[in-house]
Design a protein around this motif. Sequence first.
Motif, mmCIF file in Angstrom:
data_model
loop_
_atom_site.group_PDB
_atom_site.id
_atom_site.type_symbol
_atom_site.label_atom_id
_atom_site.label_comp_id
_atom_site.label_asym_id
_atom_site.label_seq_id
_atom_site.Cartn_x
_atom_site.Cartn_y
_atom_site.Cartn_z
ATOM 1 N N ASN A 92 -8.241 6.537 4.386
ATOM 2 C CA ASN A 92 -9.514 6.326 3.559
ATOM 3 C C ASN A 92 -9.586 4.714 3.894
ATOM 4 O O ASN A 92 -10.791 4.114 4.165
ATOM 5 C CB ASN A 92 -9.069 6.397 2.056
ATOM 6 C CG ASN A 92 -9.367 7.880 1.483
ATOM 7 O OD1 ASN A 92 -10.118 8.518 2.049
ATOM 8 N ND2 ASN A 92 -8.703 8.068 0.498
ATOM 9 N N VAL B 85 1.479 4.789 -3.722
ATOM 10 C CA VAL B 85 1.451 6.084 -4.101
ATOM 11 C C VAL B 85 2.393 6.391 -5.099
ATOM 12 O O VAL B 85 2.331 7.523 -5.688
ATOM 13 C CB VAL B 85 1.591 6.696 -2.881
ATOM 14 C CG1 VAL B 85 0.662 6.335 -1.505
ATOM 15 C CG2 VAL B 85 3.240 6.590 -2.392
ATOM 16 N N GLN C 258 0.765 -1.183 -0.002
ATOM 17 C CA GLN C 258 -0.097 -0.074 -0.057
ATOM 18 C C GLN C 258 0.910 1.186 0.024
ATOM 19 O O GLN C 258 0.533 2.251 -0.783
ATOM 20 C CB GLN C 258 -0.940 0.183 1.215
ATOM 21 C CG GLN C 258 -1.992 -1.239 1.213
ATOM 22 C CD GLN C 258 -2.620 -1.053 2.412
ATOM 23 O OE1 GLN C 258 -2.264 -0.491 3.513
ATOM 24 N NE2 GLN C 258 -3.815 -1.842 2.595
ATOM 25 N N ARG D 93 0.279 9.083 1.409
ATOM 26 C CA ARG D 93 0.129 8.123 2.220
ATOM 27 C C ARG D 93 -1.143 8.124 3.354
ATOM 28 O O ARG D 93 -1.669 7.370 3.863
ATOM 29 C CB ARG D 93 1.353 7.959 2.741
ATOM 30 C CG ARG D 93 2.452 7.054 1.798
ATOM 31 C CD ARG D 93 3.839 6.578 2.359
ATOM 32 N NE ARG D 93 4.572 6.272 1.532
ATOM 33 C CZ ARG D 93 5.796 6.795 1.122
ATOM 34 N NH1 ARG D 93 5.887 8.141 1.572
ATOM 35 N NH2 ARG D 93 6.734 6.560 -0.017
ATOM 36 N N LYS E 131 -3.449 10.266 3.171
ATOM 37 C CA LYS E 131 -4.840 9.996 2.674
ATOM 38 C C LYS E 131 -5.280 8.650 2.459
ATOM 39 O O LYS E 131 -6.384 8.341 2.682
ATOM 40 C CB LYS E 131 -5.002 10.971 1.532
ATOM 41 C CG LYS E 131 -6.368 10.889 0.778
ATOM 42 C CD LYS E 131 -6.180 11.751 -0.460
ATOM 43 C CE LYS E 131 -7.869 11.724 -1.088
ATOM 44 N NZ LYS E 131 -7.760 12.490 -2.437
ATOM 45 N N LEU E 132 -4.417 7.963 1.928
ATOM 46 C CA LEU E 132 -4.713 6.494 1.712
ATOM 47 C C LEU E 132 -4.944 5.829 2.938
ATOM 48 O O LEU E 132 -5.902 4.924 3.099
ATOM 49 C CB LEU E 132 -3.506 5.647 0.808
ATOM 50 C CG LEU E 132 -3.724 4.182 0.604
ATOM 51 C CD1 LEU E 132 -4.799 3.906 -0.209
ATOM 52 C CD2 LEU E 132 -2.617 3.674 0.026
ATOM 53 N N ASP F 169 1.045 7.378 -8.509
ATOM 54 C CA ASP F 169 -0.004 8.734 -8.671
ATOM 55 C C ASP F 169 0.743 9.472 -9.889
ATOM 56 O O ASP F 169 2.185 9.721 -10.200
ATOM 57 C CB ASP F 169 0.378 9.516 -7.414
ATOM 58 C CG ASP F 169 -0.734 10.334 -7.542
ATOM 59 O OD1 ASP F 169 -0.501 11.537 -7.875
ATOM 60 O OD2 ASP F 169 -1.934 10.316 -7.132
#
Length: 317
Positions: free
Chosen positions: A118, A71, A67, A112, A114-115, A74
């Motif tokens: 979420n 990023v 994970q 990271r 924000k991920l 992006d």
Amino acid sequence: MSEALRNVIMQHNDPRTFVRHYLPRRVNVDLQAIVRGLEPQAEVMQASCRMLRSLDRRRPYKLTAEQSKSVNQDPRVLRLERRRDRHRGRPTRQEESRRVERDLRNLKQRLRAKLRRNIRESWDREQAIKDIQHQLAGGSFEDIREQHLGSVERTPEHKRLITALMSLPGATLEEEMQRRNEAINAVAAYCHLEESYRPNQPGGCRLDTVPPAKMDPERETADLIEKILKAAKCMVFANEQNKRPLKCFVCFGDTNKSWHQRVYDFARPGDLSKHFKKYHLTHLEANATIKCEVCNITLGHRKHFQRHALATHGTVS
């Protein structure tokens, strides 16, 4: 308590101050039952309001390696990486390259974060539904807790502590008191801490503990002097930060002197040089053998002694 009495106690002129700034925003009443004209389920609401998803140990608290690497795909990250590679190795673009590198690092951190946010929000929604389905299927909180406790190696005391603190409120006052006592005993069993000594309290309360034994004053003084000498030994050697020490290395190595004389600091390096010439050089013969007690080496000539004093201890003569 009436609204007027509360305003007097809190010195509020308007009751809206309490509503806006003091009243909790969490609604802990069964609104659905009240609207439908049913009897509110106070126990269920109490249990649900005291359980926070943010405190659930099953909740993901950090990103996995995959994970975290995701990023990097992006488009904004790829665009900054291309700009960084374009400026790399060009002396005229060093400032621009550092700025791009900083922007790239900050962008990855924001992505990271924000991920992670979420993923946690998604887990909160999905796990709540799974827990409800688990209960509807006949399961209980005990099954979830036992499954979670068995996922990590823990001591029996630790398991008892988690079980006691995660227990649901009792239906009666006796059960609630028993639950509270079990939690207190579990914490006491898990935390093996010894009470420290305290003097008599103003109310006459005194802990039944033995005060620590007092150290012998002579021994305490000797330990303090030893620490002072150990710290001063580092200050008789010349180094980058202290090229001209203010302590005389010859006096420091003389154990017949008092510790005050051994650790004495001169005001200026020139004063130390005068002291060194007057008390440690004038009486020496040219071919005299001198021993440096600090470095534990023997010097076979007066010039060797002066050279050692300058090179090792920063004392000019």
